[in-house]
Enzyme design. Structure first.
Site, short mmCIF file in Angstrom:
data_model
loop_
_atom_site.label_atom_id
_atom_site.label_comp_id
_atom_site.label_asym_id
_atom_site.label_seq_id
_atom_site.Cartn_x
_atom_site.Cartn_y
_atom_site.Cartn_z
N GLU A 147 31.44 -72.71 85.17
CA GLU A 147 31.92 -71.86 84.43
C GLU A 147 33.15 -70.86 84.98
O GLU A 147 34.33 -70.34 84.34
CB GLU A 147 31.20 -70.16 83.84
N CYS B 181 28.70 -66.78 89.20
CA CYS B 181 29.48 -66.58 88.04
C CYS B 181 29.45 -65.41 86.94
O CYS B 181 30.50 -65.54 86.15
CB CYS B 181 28.76 -68.47 86.84
N ARG C 71 28.42 -100.90 93.19
CA ARG C 71 29.43 -102.13 92.71
C ARG C 71 30.12 -101.70 91.90
O ARG C 71 29.48 -102.91 90.75
CB ARG C 71 28.49 -103.48 93.18
#
Length: 352
Positions: free
Chosen positions: A46, A78, A201
């Site tokens: 946010e 937030c 990998r």
């Protein structure tokens, strides 16, 4: 909310011990900003979206895959950023089971006059952060058992040879799974037999924490899993820390947990991992390690990569020795998906 989910997925496997979260800000029917949580200690989704929106956020609607937090952690709450930017409406997907959140932010924003709606695409948002929710509710990580097997369920021939059972497409998919979990677990027998690195990998891939279950410290401190660089390595053992000095000198984290009849108490070991911030564990051990998790009931999903080949009854079964006398005692599974991989199959299952 679907756009917010797409944003959240960018952080999968990178945010522990935090959940993966995405946010989208909409005003007058147009998306004006998007953001996601990249890793712990950085701005939340946010906050990232609000920083991009700036003054345009006033009067807008913010969509977040998770209920906005209302407490100070490594970053500010937030909810305060939402209020400071003049957001008019908040829509979220999942409710947050974290006791520090758990509805407090919703109450604060509604008290401040904002329109707040929850539960939008809740099932999809919940699935995104299933490991986080499990740790919050049980204190245990989400556990995936993974194996590469033949049609007759073997992981090696009678001589112990196992490379390669599945094709390159399957192996690439397995590395995608490694890229999204917090830790990979194997047993001491796998380290002794294969000396794996347990790295990811993939281009721009991330190495997960590498964990070896080694009750009696059979493995050598010079094994690749401890010396090949990449992510941190951990040994779970029943031996005292004084017996593991050679590992600690190489920077290996040693966690001592209780054992019973020479086997670690897995629930205790995994609670310790959860306290270290590990949310999602993938077990890639051999037959003995897999059997121990099946018998303990300590798993949430099963990923079987199946190749169209047969090794015969002399081969080594992926599930190990379970000591069953009756079919009624057998672990039962529900198939959740089957994916074709250039001739191989990836079968995903959940315990019934």
């Amino acid at each position: 909310m679907q756009l917010a989910l797409d944003e959240a997925k960018k952080g999968l496997g990178r945010t522990h011990p935090n959940p993966a979260v995405g946010a989208v800000i909409v005003k007058a029917g147009k998306v004006i900003a998007k953001g996601y949580h990249a890793r712990a200690g950085t701005a939340h989704a946010e906050a990232n979206a609000l920083m991009l929106a700036g003054r345009k956020a006033k009067g807008a609607t913010i969509y977040s895959t998770l209920e906005p937090c209302d407490h100070f952690g490594r970053t500010p709450p937030c909810t305060q950023a939402i209020l400071d930017h003049g957001i008019a409406r908040v829509v979220f997907g999942s409710s947050d089971p974290n006791p520090l959140v758990d509805g407090k932010g919703v109450k604060r924003m509604r008290k401040a006059g904002l329109s707040v709606d929850g539960g939008v695409l809740a099932a999809e948002c919940d699935a995104l952060n299933e490991p986080f929710f499990k740790v919050m509710r049980t204190g245990l990580p989400f556990v995936t058992l993974k194996a590469a097997i033949t049609l007759d369920g073997k992981i090696a021939t009678r001589s112990g040879a196992s490379k390669w059972i599945t094709n390159e497409t399957s192996r690439a998919k397995a590395h995608e799974l490694r890229n999204r979990v917090d830790a990979i677990v194997v047993g001491a027998g796998t380290v002794e037999a294969d000396d794996p690195q347990l790295t990811t990998r993939l281009p721009h891939g991330r190495d997960a924490m590498r964990i070896v279950i080694d009750p009696m410290l059979r493995t050598k401190p010079g094994a690749k899993v401890f010396t090949s660089g990449g992510a941190a390595s951990v040994v779970l053992t029943s031996r005292p820390a004084t017996a593991a000095q050679a590992f600690m000198r190489r920077g290996v984290r040693v966690i001592t947990v209780p054992s019973r009849k020479g086997r670690l108490e897995l629930h205790d070991a995994f609670r310790a991992l959860a306290k270290e911030g590990v949310l999602h564990v993938m077990v890639e051990g051999g037959a003995a390690t897999t059997a121990s998790f099946l018998k303990a009931g300590l798993f949430d999903e099963l990923k079987l990569f199946m190749a169209p080949a047969v090794f015969g009854h002399e081969g080594l079964s992926w599930s190990g020795a379970l000591g069953l006398d009756s079919p009624s005692e057998a672990p039962r599974f529900a198939v959740t998906s089957v994916e074709g991989l250039d001739g191989d199959l990836l079968i995903s299952l959940r315990p019934r």
